[in-house]
Design an enzyme around this catalytic site. Structure first.
Site, PDB file in Angstrom:
ATOM      1  N   ALA A   1       0.830  -1.202   0.000  1.00  0.00           N
ATOM      2  CA  ALA A   1       0.000   0.000   0.000  1.00  0.00           C
ATOM      3  C   ALA A   1       0.868   1.257   0.000  1.00  0.00           C
ATOM      4  CB  ALA A   1      -0.924   0.002   1.211  1.00  0.00           C
ATOM      5  N   GLU A   2       1.977   1.191   0.747  1.00  0.00           N
ATOM      6  CA  GLU A   2       2.882   2.329   0.826  1.00  0.00           C
ATOM      7  C   GLU A   2       3.573   2.540  -0.525  1.00  0.00           C
ATOM      8  OE1 GLU A   2       3.128   4.528   2.890  1.00  0.00           O
ATOM      9  OE2 GLU A   2       5.042   5.501   2.464  1.00  0.00           O
ATOM     10  N   TYR A   3       3.957   1.424  -1.138  1.00  0.00           N
ATOM     11  CA  TYR A   3       4.572   1.485  -2.470  1.00  0.00           C
ATOM     12  C   TYR A   3       3.603   2.147  -3.453  1.00  0.00           C
ATOM     13  CZ  TYR A   3       6.649  -0.089  -6.863  1.00  0.00           C
ATOM     14  OH  TYR A   3       7.189  -0.134  -8.118  1.00  0.00           O
TER      15      TYR A   3
ATOM     16  N   SER B   1      26.629 -16.687 -30.595  1.00  0.00           N
ATOM     17  CA  SER B   1      25.825 -17.819 -30.130  1.00  0.00           C
ATOM     18  C   SER B   1      26.735 -18.757 -29.348  1.00  0.00           C
ATOM     19  CB  SER B   1      25.170 -18.528 -31.302  1.00  0.00           C
ATOM     20  OG  SER B   1      26.156 -18.918 -32.218  1.00  0.00           O
TER      21      SER B   1
ATOM     22  N   GLU C   1      27.318 -21.254 -14.825  1.00  0.00           N
ATOM     23  CA  GLU C   1      26.003 -20.677 -14.507  1.00  0.00           C
ATOM     24  C   GLU C   1      24.910 -21.509 -15.160  1.00  0.00           C
ATOM     25  OE1 GLU C   1      27.702 -17.135 -15.909  1.00  0.00           O
ATOM     26  OE2 GLU C   1      26.583 -17.057 -17.766  1.00  0.00           O
TER      27      GLU C   1
ATOM     28  N   LYS D   1      21.850 -22.375 -17.587  1.00  0.00           N
ATOM     29  CA  LYS D   1      21.486 -21.857 -18.905  1.00  0.00           C
ATOM     30  C   LYS D   1      19.979 -21.621 -18.922  1.00  0.00           C
ATOM     31  CE  LYS D   1      21.957 -22.463 -23.851  1.00  0.00           C
ATOM     32  NZ  LYS D   1      20.553 -22.219 -24.192  1.00  0.00           N
TER      33      LYS D   1
ATOM     34  N   GLU E   1      19.028 -12.891 -20.310  1.00  0.00           N
ATOM     35  CA  GLU E   1      17.842 -13.551 -20.856  1.00  0.00           C
ATOM     36  C   GLU E   1      16.585 -13.078 -20.134  1.00  0.00           C
ATOM     37  OE1 GLU E   1      17.677 -17.088 -22.646  1.00  0.00           O
ATOM     38  OE2 GLU E   1      19.674 -16.729 -23.497  1.00  0.00           O
TER      39      GLU E   1
ATOM     40  N   LYS F   1      32.168 -21.005 -18.771  1.00  0.00           N
ATOM     41  CA  LYS F   1      32.967 -19.944 -19.406  1.00  0.00           C
ATOM     42  C   LYS F   1      34.340 -19.914 -18.755  1.00  0.00           C
ATOM     43  CE  LYS F   1      28.800 -17.313 -20.252  1.00  0.00           C
ATOM     44  NZ  LYS F   1      27.940 -16.168 -19.933  1.00  0.00           N
TER      45      LYS F   1
ATOM     46  N   CYS G   1     -15.952 -55.977 -15.689  1.00  0.00           N
ATOM     47  CA  CYS G   1     -14.977 -55.526 -16.685  1.00  0.00           C
ATOM     48  C   CYS G   1     -13.595 -56.086 -16.334  1.00  0.00           C
ATOM     49  CB  CYS G   1     -14.939 -53.997 -16.710  1.00  0.00           C
ATOM     50  SG  CYS G   1     -13.674 -53.338 -17.806  1.00  0.00           S
TER      51      CYS G   1
HETATM   52  O1  D41 Z   1      21.677 -18.571 -19.726  1.00  0.00           O
HETATM   53  C1  D41 Z   1      21.876 -18.422 -20.920  1.00  0.00           C
HETATM   54  N1  D41 Z   1      20.948 -18.725 -21.791  1.00  0.00           N
HETATM   55  C2  D41 Z   1      23.195 -17.888 -21.409  1.00  0.00           C
HETATM   56  C3  D41 Z   1      23.317 -17.518 -22.734  1.00  0.00           C
HETATM   57  C4  D41 Z   1      24.297 -17.722 -20.546  1.00  0.00           C
HETATM   58  N2  D41 Z   1      24.213 -18.043 -19.225  1.00  0.00           N
HETATM   59  N3  D41 Z   1      25.452 -17.257 -21.015  1.00  0.00           N
HETATM   60  C5  D41 Z   1      25.603 -16.911 -22.315  1.00  0.00           C
HETATM   61  N4  D41 Z   1      26.779 -16.445 -22.734  1.00  0.00           N
HETATM   62  C6  D41 Z   1      26.949 -16.113 -24.016  1.00  0.00           C
HETATM   63  C7  D41 Z   1      28.272 -15.615 -24.435  1.00  0.00           C
HETATM   64  C8  D41 Z   1      29.390 -16.369 -23.784  1.00  0.00           C
HETATM   65  C9  D41 Z   1      28.406 -15.732 -25.932  1.00  0.00           C
HETATM   66  C10 D41 Z   1      28.360 -14.167 -24.072  1.00  0.00           C
HETATM   67  C11 D41 Z   1      24.519 -17.035 -23.233  1.00  0.00           C
HETATM   68  C12 D41 Z   1      24.746 -16.637 -24.567  1.00  0.00           C
HETATM   69  N5  D41 Z   1      25.962 -16.185 -24.918  1.00  0.00           N
HETATM   70  C13 D41 Z   1      23.722 -16.686 -25.604  1.00  0.00           C
HETATM   71  N6  D41 Z   1      22.436 -16.688 -25.450  1.00  0.00           N
HETATM   72  C14 D41 Z   1      21.832 -16.747 -26.638  1.00  0.00           C
HETATM   73  C15 D41 Z   1      22.776 -16.755 -27.591  1.00  0.00           C
HETATM   74  C16 D41 Z   1      23.985 -16.713 -26.955  1.00  0.00           C
END
Ligand code: D41
Length: 675
Positions: free
Chosen positions: A38-40, A86, A117, A119, A177, A295, A437
């Protein structure tokens, strides 16, 4: 609202923008709300009012833009200053190990630290910030050119409109994303259903559809979320980060949502351990993921490795087996369950999904088939998540063949030919053949023998099929008449397993009343109800003699369950089978019935409200129910007593209004103790 001079209004508006965004960040990014809704709302309305009175004070970072502005005729094209690469995929541990080998060779290092991480299964986007203010957002498109969806992205509550924290760069492009959390997706589809609008097949489709709306007000009503996974040009950030993991920390510091499940691991073993751990936790994550991303953590090493064509050499996505796949429906059959429930089943062209080959998927019931409009010949999305039964998620309408007749529920049971009936107010159609049956007989027998019922080990599906198909066994009582000869003649029945089975049947003669009641397979009587009935009545004869009214004295037994129990025992066939079972020596200890309903409480309806001095609400409910009383959730003219503790609210005033007798805990206990 007092009429501020423009100057005051400007500073007030700036203050409100910062305040509102601080609360937004706490709520949507940190998951730790700081003020009541409510405050928000009050702060938000005040800012709206100022902006209405002084349009020149509307800034591009104003949270009022989060509700969406005017619709666009079309999306503008945006050329990405730094292309959005990609990701290559790894589909096996070997491919993940090969990735590590390539990185080690490329860098001439023996061991590499990787930032890992989840995806996200969402849509890749890029967000541009100038002097810390969000100015443009675009879809990935083909990696070089995407669509300008800035005004839609402003409505995404966890995308910061202005960056906070230290060392905010003059120019920053953040990549990540957009997705919809699973729980939000369920709610969204519920809403679509209520409004008679089309449901989305999965969170990803819902997110994609929502992001590509030309009317940002529509997007604003969709629960989109953003998660950052990197920046376009880490080299432009000062002080220069050396690690991807450090860059992610910086992003979090400026207010971006980042995955909690990030980890830095060492070498191929570290990668595969991470994959396993996230895979195991997958169901518990708030969003859908389709794998994990590895990565090389050191940014200088990333540069050294560079990229091939459009994918980096320093990163790879290690995918989970897909939980959804496309296939075609070859037929729609119906199956008959233990209680005669008819379930439509899609027979599918074999498809590998969720790690196994699937050929059947449940369609649940007639309404579900109609709602999803699944037809023979259709291309469908099938889903198999974890150990869940495969199901048809949705039809791909564009792929429907010209001749695809609508599904019609058969009129007759495919197994016994009896009529299929569907009571008007029920979702489930049933075969009316009962134990005539064979399908129901088989299911009834399997249920009777199951572990939590009579626990007859070795009486499985194949055997039950033969016993019923050859008319060796018609009712569970026939099991106890089986001899070694009858069994030895069956297919694939060695003498040893025949005698093992006979021993298991023999052992099952000694059981408990609860197991026996459960084994009977009375509709609506599960294990817990069977236990309640056994405890309440103590003896089978008492249960069999009980009418619907006295059955309802049992805790948790309502009119529907009571009626199905009474109906079961009113069928002569069932009583005969029970007699035969007892004659065959099936027995159990019988006990005293639980405390009887007392005259003071029998059939009386209670409502509990507030906190009682000693009894918990559950304890009070049990005591009342054990003596034949009922506990209801709300006060009406039918309520006999309201038991009120401290902080009793509207239920107490309603009771006073209706003149219902009000008791405190001591008075309740007096009543309970009356014989
Ligand atoms: O979680 C994801 N979908 C994700 C996508 C992620 N965690 N890291 C990503 N890292 C990259 C690079 C390394 C190329 C920067 C990505 C994607 N790319 C990516 N998502 C769609 C196309 C590429």
């Amino acid at each position: 609202m007092p009429d501020h001079p423009a100057g005051d209004s400007a500073s007030r508006a700036a203050h409100l923008r910062a305040e509102i965004e601080r609360h937004n960040h706490a709520y949507y990014v940190l998951d730790a709300p700081t003020i009541p809704d409510a405050e928000y709302d009050r702060l938000f309305r005040e800012l709206l009012d100022i902006e209405a009175a002084h349009p020149e004070l509307r800034t591009p970072d104003s949270p009022t833009l989060r509700v969406g502005g005017a619709p666009l005729p079309e999306f503008r094209q945006v050329t990405h200053a730094v292309p959005m690469l990609s990701l290559n995929n790894a589909f096996s541990a070997e491919e993940a190990e090969a990735f590590d080998r390539r990185c080690r060779e490329g860098l001439g290092k023996e061991h590499i630290d990787y930032a890992c991480e989840p995806k996200y299964d969402g849509l890749a986007i890029t967000l541009r910030y100038e002097r810390g203010v969000f100015v443009q957002g675009a879809t990935r498109g083909d990696g070089f050119t995407g669509e300008d969806v800035t005004q839609n992205l402003r409505t995404v509550r966890n995308i910061p409109l202005r960056l906070g924290g230290k060392d905010v760069p003059t120019l920053l492009e953040v990549r990540g994303e957009v997705l919809i959390l699973r729980r939000d997706f369920e709610r969204l589809n519920e809403r679509q259903r209520e409004r008679g609008e089309k449901e989305f097949a999965n969170p990803r489709n819902a997110a994609a559809g929502s992001l590509r709306q030309l009317d940002p007000k529509v997007t604003a009503r969709r629960p989109l979320r953003f998660f950052a996974y990197g920046v376009a040009d880490p080299g432009a950030v000062l002080p220069a980060p050396t690690l991807h993991s450090g860059m992610m920390e910086r992003l979090a510091g400026w207010g971006f949502p980042v995955a909690r499940e990030r980890e830095v691991v060492l070498g191929a073993k570290g990668l595969l351990d991470y994959y396993e751990r996230i895979g195991a936790a997958r169901r518990a994550l708030p969003y859908d993921i389709d794998g994990v991303v590895y990565k090389v953590d050191r940014l200088a090493d990333q540069d050294t490795l560079g990229h091939v064509s459009r994918a980096p050499r320093f990163a790879i996505a290690h995918k989970f087996p897909a939980e959804e796949a496309l296939t075609t429906v070859e037929a729609i059959d119906v199956q008959v369950g233990r209680t005669g429930a008819i379930t439509p089943v899609a027979r599918l062209a074999p498809v590998f999904v969720g790690g196994v080959t699937v050929t059947n998927a449940t369609l649940h019931n007639e309404d579900e088939v109609r709602r999803k409009d699944v037809r023979v010949g259709d291309t469908v999305i099938v889903r198999r998540a974890g150990d869940v039964i495969p199901e048809v998620v949705a039809v791909v309408p564009e792929k429907r063949p010209i001749l695809a007749p609508e599904f019609v529920m058969p009129k007759a049971c495919p197994v016994c030919g009896s009529a299929i009936e569907r009571p008007e107010d029920e979702a489930i159609a049933r075969c009316s053949g009962g134990l005539f049956c064979p399908a129901q007989r088989k299911q009834a027998l399997l249920h009777f023998a199951s572990r939590r019922a009579m626990d007859i080990e070795g009486l499985g599906e194949k055997l039950v099929d033969q016993l019923i198909d050859n008319a060796i066994v018609k009712t569970p009582a026939d099991l106890y008449k089986l001899g070694i000869l009858a069994l030895a003649n069956l297919e694939r029945m060695a003498e040893k397993s025949a005698s093992n089975l006979l021993a298991a049947i023999e052992k099952s003669r000694q059981t408990t009343l609860a197991r026996f009641i459960y084994a009977l397979g009375i509709r609506n009587v599960g294990e817990a109800t069977a236990k309640d009935l056994a405890r309440h009545f103590g003896a089978l004869d008492a249960l069999m003699a009980a009418g619907p009214d006295s059955l309802q004295q049992v805790p948790e037994v309502g009119p529907v369950v009571a009626a199905s129990i009474a109906r079961f025992f009113s069928e002569r066939h069932n009583v005969e089978v029970i007699e035969q079972l007892r004659a065959a020596g099936v027995h159990w200890p019988e006990g005293e019935p639980a405390p009887r309903a007392t005259a003071a409480l029998a059939g009386k309806t209670f409502v509990l409200t507030g906190t009682l001095p000693t009894l918990t609400r559950d304890a009070a409910r049990e005591l009342i129910e054990a003596r034949g009383g009922k506990v209801a959730g709300s006060v009406s003219k039918k309520t006999d007593y309201v038991v009120a503790g401290t902080e009793a609210g509207s239920k107490l005033s309603k009771a006073q209004e209706l003149g219902v007798t009000i008791l405190d805990e001591a008075q309740l206990i007096d009543l309970l103790e009356q014989a």
